[in-house]
Motif scaffolding. Structure first.
Motif, mmCIF file in Angstrom:
data_model
loop_
_atom_site.group_PDB
_atom_site.id
_atom_site.type_symbol
_atom_site.label_atom_id
_atom_site.label_comp_id
_atom_site.label_asym_id
_atom_site.label_seq_id
_atom_site.Cartn_x
_atom_site.Cartn_y
_atom_site.Cartn_z
ATOM 1 N N HIS A 2 -21.575 -10.283 -0.375
ATOM 2 C CA HIS A 2 -22.729 -11.177 -0.294
ATOM 3 C C HIS A 2 -22.600 -12.051 0.943
ATOM 4 C CE1 HIS A 2 -23.965 -10.071 -4.321
ATOM 5 N NE2 HIS A 2 -22.715 -10.266 -4.718
ATOM 6 N N THR A 3 -23.653 -12.138 1.734
ATOM 7 C CA THR A 3 -23.606 -12.991 2.919
ATOM 8 C C THR A 3 -24.243 -14.351 2.666
ATOM 9 O OG1 THR A 3 -25.643 -12.016 3.765
ATOM 10 C CG2 THR A 3 -23.566 -11.054 4.519
ATOM 11 N N THR A 4 -25.073 -14.451 1.654
ATOM 12 C CA THR A 4 -25.652 -15.730 1.255
ATOM 13 C C THR A 4 -25.751 -15.761 -0.266
ATOM 14 O OG1 THR A 4 -27.937 -14.955 1.325
ATOM 15 C CG2 THR A 4 -27.049 -15.933 3.343
ATOM 16 N N GLY A 5 -25.835 -16.959 -0.802
ATOM 17 C CA GLY A 5 -25.976 -17.093 -2.241
ATOM 18 C C GLY A 5 -25.677 -18.504 -2.670
ATOM 19 N N VAL A 6 -25.432 -18.669 -3.955
ATOM 20 C CA VAL A 6 -25.092 -19.975 -4.516
ATOM 21 C C VAL A 6 -23.831 -19.801 -5.346
ATOM 22 C CG1 VAL A 6 -25.816 -21.855 -6.039
ATOM 23 C CG2 VAL A 6 -27.498 -20.720 -4.582
ATOM 24 N N LYS A 7 -22.835 -20.611 -5.046
ATOM 25 C CA LYS A 7 -21.579 -20.598 -5.796
ATOM 26 C C LYS A 7 -21.637 -21.714 -6.827
ATOM 27 C CE LYS A 7 -17.222 -19.309 -6.254
ATOM 28 N NZ LYS A 7 -16.815 -17.967 -6.586
ATOM 29 N N LEU A 8 -21.361 -21.388 -8.060
ATOM 30 C CA LEU A 8 -21.335 -22.371 -9.141
ATOM 31 C C LEU A 8 -19.880 -22.738 -9.409
ATOM 32 C CD1 LEU A 8 -23.894 -20.631 -11.515
ATOM 33 C CD2 LEU A 8 -24.335 -22.372 -9.793
ATOM 34 N N LEU A 9 -19.546 -23.993 -9.241
ATOM 35 C CA LEU A 9 -18.188 -24.485 -9.445
ATOM 36 C C LEU A 9 -18.197 -25.585 -10.488
ATOM 37 C CD1 LEU A 9 -17.169 -24.907 -5.694
ATOM 38 C CD2 LEU A 9 -16.563 -23.026 -7.192
ATOM 39 N N HIS A 10 -17.081 -25.744 -11.170
ATOM 40 C CA HIS A 10 -16.942 -26.865 -12.090
ATOM 41 C C HIS A 10 -15.759 -27.705 -11.630
ATOM 42 C CE1 HIS A 10 -17.241 -29.260 -15.704
ATOM 43 N NE2 HIS A 10 -15.928 -29.180 -15.767
ATOM 44 N N HIS A 11 -16.015 -28.949 -11.258
ATOM 45 C CA HIS A 11 -14.968 -29.880 -10.852
ATOM 46 C C HIS A 11 -14.590 -30.710 -12.074
ATOM 47 C CE1 HIS A 11 -13.038 -33.314 -8.938
ATOM 48 N NE2 HIS A 11 -12.800 -32.488 -7.922
ATOM 49 N N PRO A 12 -13.295 -30.937 -12.297
ATOM 50 C CA PRO A 12 -12.889 -31.652 -13.512
ATOM 51 C C PRO A 12 -13.358 -33.103 -13.597
ATOM 52 C CG PRO A 12 -10.993 -31.231 -12.086
ATOM 53 C CD PRO A 12 -12.169 -30.498 -11.500
ATOM 54 N N VAL A 13 -13.696 -33.709 -12.466
ATOM 55 C CA VAL A 13 -14.122 -35.117 -12.498
ATOM 56 C C VAL A 13 -15.640 -35.244 -12.430
ATOM 57 C CG1 VAL A 13 -14.014 -37.331 -11.278
ATOM 58 C CG2 VAL A 13 -11.956 -35.920 -11.492
ATOM 59 N N VAL A 14 -16.275 -34.562 -11.478
ATOM 60 C CA VAL A 14 -17.710 -34.750 -11.269
ATOM 61 C C VAL A 14 -18.572 -33.681 -11.926
ATOM 62 C CG1 VAL A 14 -17.411 -36.068 -9.148
ATOM 63 C CG2 VAL A 14 -17.671 -33.584 -9.025
ATOM 64 N N GLY A 15 -17.953 -32.683 -12.522
ATOM 65 C CA GLY A 15 -18.714 -31.686 -13.265
ATOM 66 C C GLY A 15 -19.196 -30.516 -12.429
ATOM 67 N N ASP A 16 -20.346 -29.990 -12.809
ATOM 68 C CA ASP A 16 -20.871 -28.769 -12.187
ATOM 69 C C ASP A 16 -21.435 -29.022 -10.797
ATOM 70 O OD1 ASP A 16 -20.207 -27.297 -14.421
ATOM 71 O OD2 ASP A 16 -22.164 -27.590 -15.370
ATOM 72 N N LEU A 17 -21.134 -28.088 -9.888
ATOM 73 C CA LEU A 17 -21.644 -28.129 -8.523
ATOM 74 C C LEU A 17 -22.310 -26.800 -8.223
ATOM 75 C CD1 LEU A 17 -18.422 -29.539 -6.821
ATOM 76 C CD2 LEU A 17 -20.503 -30.825 -7.320
ATOM 77 N N ASP A 18 -23.524 -26.848 -7.715
ATOM 78 C CA ASP A 18 -24.237 -25.662 -7.245
ATOM 79 C C ASP A 18 -24.254 -25.741 -5.726
ATOM 80 O OD1 ASP A 18 -24.777 -25.083 -9.892
ATOM 81 O OD2 ASP A 18 -26.741 -26.042 -9.841
ATOM 82 N N LEU A 19 -23.473 -24.883 -5.068
ATOM 83 C CA LEU A 19 -23.325 -24.966 -3.621
ATOM 84 C C LEU A 19 -23.805 -23.685 -2.942
ATOM 85 C CD1 LEU A 19 -19.765 -26.552 -3.503
ATOM 86 C CD2 LEU A 19 -21.973 -27.719 -3.343
#
Length: 81
Positions: A2-19
């Motif tokens: 994939h050359t573009t997209g959205v990565k969904l991450l979960h940070h233990p302090v601030v929660g979900d990140l859609d990057l």
């Protein structure tokens, strides 16, 4: 790949990140890539990253200030020439 997209991450302090991300091939080799992640302006992900950045800046500022105070030579009591 994939050359573009959205990565969904979960940070233990601030929660979900859609990057959103973008991949760029590097000219030095076919197996080398530069991956960039950004947060959409005015999004909850940007707010969360700004919060994390403010904590990091505060910690760095404190460490820099402490290093400056401990690395300065003690006053010998002598007047400069």
């Amino acid at each position: 790949m994939h050359t573009t997209g959205v990565k969904l991450l979960h940070h233990p302090v601030v929660g979900d990140l859609d990057l959103p991300f973008e991949t760029f091939a590097l000219p030095d080799g076919p197996s080398q890539f530069l991956l960039t992640y950004t947060a959409e302006p005015h999004s909850p992900s940007q707010d969360a990253l700004n919060l994390l950045a403010s904590w990091a800046a505060t910690k760095d500022d404190i460490e820099r200030s402490a290093a400056t105070h401990t690395s300065q030579p003690a006053d010998s009591g002598e007047a400069p020439d």
